[in-house]
Design a protein around this motif. Structure first.
Motif, PDB file in Angstrom:
ATOM      1  N   UNK A   1       0.867  -1.186   0.000  1.00 28.61           N
ATOM      2  CA  UNK A   1       0.000   0.000   0.000  1.00 28.61           C
ATOM      3  C   UNK A   1       0.903   1.235   0.000  1.00 28.61           C
ATOM      4  N   UNK A   2       0.677   2.166  -0.908  1.00 29.71           N
ATOM      5  CA  UNK A   2       1.520   3.363  -0.910  1.00 29.71           C
ATOM      6  C   UNK A   2       1.516   4.028   0.471  1.00 29.71           C
ATOM      7  N   UNK A   3       2.700   4.433   0.917  1.00 29.04           N
ATOM      8  CA  UNK A   3       2.783   5.127   2.204  1.00 29.04           C
ATOM      9  C   UNK A   3       2.262   6.552   2.084  1.00 29.04           C
ATOM     10  N   UNK A   4       2.440   7.130   0.898  1.00 27.82           N
ATOM     11  CA  UNK A   4       2.098   8.540   0.680  1.00 27.82           C
ATOM     12  C   UNK A   4       1.490   8.727  -0.697  1.00 27.82           C
ATOM     13  N   UNK A   5       0.499   9.595  -0.774  1.00 22.50           N
ATOM     14  CA  UNK A   5       0.080  10.132  -2.069  1.00 22.50           C
ATOM     15  C   UNK A   5       0.290  11.635  -2.019  1.00 22.50           C
ATOM     16  N   UNK A   6       1.199  12.138  -2.849  1.00 23.97           N
ATOM     17  CA  UNK A   6       1.449  13.573  -2.911  1.00 23.97           C
ATOM     18  C   UNK A   6       0.576  14.146  -4.026  1.00 23.97           C
ATOM     19  N   UNK A   7      -0.261  15.114  -3.663  1.00 21.02           N
ATOM     20  CA  UNK A   7      -1.214  15.624  -4.644  1.00 21.02           C
ATOM     21  C   UNK A   7      -1.551  17.084  -4.357  1.00 21.02           C
ATOM     22  N   UNK A   8      -2.163  17.726  -5.329  1.00 15.18           N
ATOM     23  CA  UNK A   8      -2.564  19.120  -5.191  1.00 15.18           C
ATOM     24  C   UNK A   8      -3.782  19.227  -4.275  1.00 15.18           C
TER      25      UNK A   8
END
Length: 699
Positions: free
Chosen positions: A547-554
């Motif tokens: 599972x992605x640890x982080x989603x970087x998004x606007x």
């Protein structure tokens, strides 16, 4: 470099008074003299920033002046007694309000208290001097740095007639001496800064402001009896003088100390008296008040009793009584110059006046003002168990400044650094970390894999390149920058003959699986994604083990993505906000694929954010970042300016639910980062804010 001279000296005289297009700021600008100065500058055409400390109506005042004059007038909360605080505010005004420029600074904030000299405590003495003297210095220093960089600027200091004489009957030792210091500071800066700035002082006498109206009637009557004009000056009568000094009409005037509405004269100017024999006379104190005489006829000296003995002179001094006061005759050396005022002697000076009660008068500051909300150092826990700071430091753009900026950010307490291969700043980031002196294990470093290195065989070598440039054996987080894959090769933006992006054949799922293997090597502690849609992340969850640890998004107040944020949280994926201040970054206004929506009102100019900031003693920028932290997310604002870096780090504070709800109402689903047409990939396909993307090339 000679003193600045306008390009055309033959312009009509009235046009020389115009301030059209100038950027000005006024400390203590929400009331009294300051408010009228703001009005005058605005009426002359300048855009004016009001700096206030405790006034509750500063924003309303700014709006009214703006409406009346048709120029921009905006209020900014700050504290002139704090060197770093006022420097941040002035830099913010120059950068944001002035769009990179600042022409005129009026150091006007001041306070006055009537306290017998033997009754001062340390706190009262320091407070008076911190506003009236230190506040001028810190305002001047912050402005001077900008002026020097620009090559020119204009500083005007509000001193006081009390800088030259001692007011009676009230006891104001701290006020008088602090204003004298401010006046002399102005003259010193005028000499020192002649290459890049004009510095002048205005020394008002008694002015009919709220300060004055709080005084007992008998005291005001006493002052009126000593003013030849027979009345007190109104603050509206001062604005013309400030506009004159701020304009090209005064282009050859610097080091000037104008006395306007003086206590013992109608419009007396400060004069300079040369050496005269062996006499040094500045003032004499007697039981009838403050008075004295210089041997020059018709000059009476008011100020502090002081002279300097010449070591070769006799030791005797003679003080002789004259019909109008004391004359000091002393065998001592004359000081290079003595400030004197041409006056008429008042009988009031020959009468012993009863000591007045202590009056505390505040202009733009208050010792009991609300303290700013306390700053926290929040860290969020990732699904790997690692801790990630809530406020970080972005490194997009400004490659040449990143070494110093990263180092300063870390020294200031930042512990989250975000970068990317495509930013071309990893070497600078690594050097900045080294130069900061902060241990590598104390810093959370994240970088991103670019789209031309998504082939499984290229992923590890691409990370190795990043580690080499960052000069670190590992990163704390490695992310896929976008879900789209570009053709393999050295070209980061491979295009065909028609300028269209050439896509690769690797799927983002294959890239993700290659990244999973890197966690086992220890080269990255965690992996994540950036700019993915909900459906794309679901694909990763369905087709991989991690599972992605982080989603970087606007994410920002204009694009809150509430449902998507809730879904990510339910999956244990932490959100890191890029562009947390929305369209504050000019990149979105200039880049080819940015939508016209990026030219709307900047997020941080929203009145509701300014009002919330007043409540907590924070700026709109800090309110926006605190909104992110209180929502359980991290934010990575970028800056290379000291005060902005520090301001961002001080944005972690607790906000009330009611204020969070107010910010929620700003959501208009405005997405500024959408290169879908350029990248030949429908980004954010199932998310909000995807309407209106335009075609253009990333630069």
């Amino acid at each position: 470099m000679p003193l600045y001279q306008p390009a055309d000296l033959n312009t009509p005289v009235l046009s020389q008074f115009s301030l059209k297009g100038k950027i000005a700021l006024v400390t203590g600008g929400s009331g009294g003299i300051g408010r009228q100065v703001v009005t005058g500058l605005a009426e002359a055409g300048a855009d004016v920033a009001i700096i206030y400390h405790k006034a509750t109506d500063a924003h309303e005042i700014a709006a009214k002046i703006a409406e009346k004059t048709g120029v921009r007038v905006q209020a900014f909360q700050s504290d002139v007694t704090k060197r770093e605080t006022i420097a941040k505010t002035i830099e913010q005004i120059a950068t944001e309000f002035g769009r990179g420029r600042l022409d005129i600074v009026i150091a006007n904030a001041g306070v006055c208290q009537n306290v017998p000299s033997l009754e001062y405590d340390e706190e009262t003495w320091n407070y008076m001097n911190s506003v009236n003297y230190d506040g001028v210095m810190w305002t001047a220093v912050a402005a001077g740095r900008i002026f020097k960089k620009q090559g020119r600027g204009n500083l005007i200091i509000t001193a006081s007639v009390s800088a030259n004489l001692v007011n009676v009957p009230q006891t104001q030792a701290a006020y008088n001496s602090s204003k004298a210091g401010a006046l002399q500071l102005g003259k010193s800066l005028a000499v020192e800064w002649v290459d890049f700035a004009r510095v002048n002082c205005v020394s008002p006498g008694y002015i009919m402001t709220e300060m004055l109206t709080r005084q007992p009637k008998e005291l005001i009557d006493k002052w009126l009896s000593m003013i030849p004009a027979g009345r007190v000056c109104n603050p509206e009568e001062l604005k013309g003088l400030y506009v004159f000094l701020a304009s090209d009409a005064a282009c050859y005037m610097t080091g000037f100390g104008e006395v306007d509405g003086a206590l013992y004269s109608v419009t007396s100017r400060v004069g300079v008296v040369p050496r005269y024999g062996d006499y040094t006379v500045m003032a004499a104190w007697n039981e009838r008040g403050v008075t004295g005489h210089h041997p020059y006829k018709d000059f009476e000296v008011h100020g502090v009793f002081c002279w300097q003995r010449n070591s070769n002179s006799p030791t005797s001094d003679t003080v002789q009584r004259s019909p109008t006061g004391y004359r000091i005759l002393s065998t001592c050396s004359i000081m290079a110059s003595i400030f004197v005022l041409p006056v008429r002697t008042s009988n009031a000076l020959n009468t012993f006046l009863k000591r007045t009660q202590v009056q505390t008068v505040l202009s733009s500051h208050s010792q009991n003002a609300r303290r700013a909300a306390s700053t926290r150092s929040t860290r969020h826990t990732l699904n790997t168990g690692a801790k990630i700071p809530a406020i970080g430091f972005g490194t997009f753009q400004d490659a040449d400044a990143q070494v110093d900026a990263v180092s300063r950010a870390l020294k200031a307490g930042c512990r989250l650094i975000d970068t990317a291969r495509v930013y071309d700043v990893e070497k600078q980031v690594g050097q900045g970390i080294k130069e900061s002196g902060v241990a590598r294990e104390e810093v959370f470093v994240g970088t991103k894999l670019w789209c031309n290195n998504f082939h499984p065989d290229d992923v590890e070598s691409a990370l190795d390149d990043s580690l080499r440039d960052l000069d670190t054996p590992y990163v704390d987080l490695l992310m896929m920058h976008y879900p789209c894959t570009f053709a393999r090769g050295e070209d980061r933006f491979p295009r065909d003959a028609d300028g269209k992006m050439i896509l690769g054949k690797t799927s983002f799922v294959e890239t993700w699986k290659a990244m999973e293997k890197l966690v086992k090597t220890g080269k990255t502690k965690a992996i994540g994604v950036s700019n993915f849609s909900k459906g794309e992340i679901q694909q990763l969850l369905d087709q991989s083990d991690t599972v992605p640890a982080v989603h970087q998004m606007e994410v920002h107040p204009y694009l809150q993505q509430k449902d998507f944020n809730a879904w990510l949280r339910s999956k244990g994926i932490h959100v890191v906000q890029f562009s947390p201040l929305g369209n504050m970054n000019d990149f979105y206004r200039n880049t080819g694929w940015s939508k016209e929506v990026s030219h709307m009102t900047r997020v941080t100019d929203q009145p509701v954010l300014q009002e919330i900031g007043k409540k907590y003693g924070k700026s709109p920028v800090q309110v926006v970042l605190a909104w992110a932290v209180n929502s359980g997310r991290s934010a990575i604002p970028k800056s290379v300016i000291d005060w902005q870096i520090q301001q961002n780090l001080e944005a972690d504070f607790e906000m009330a639910a009611e204020d969070m709800e107010k910010i929620a109402e700003l959501d208009i689903k405005a997405r500024f980062n959408d290169p879908s047409l350029d990248y030949q990939w429908r980004l954010y396909s199932d998310l909000e804010g995807t309407q209106g993307a335009v075609e253009g090339k990333t630069h």
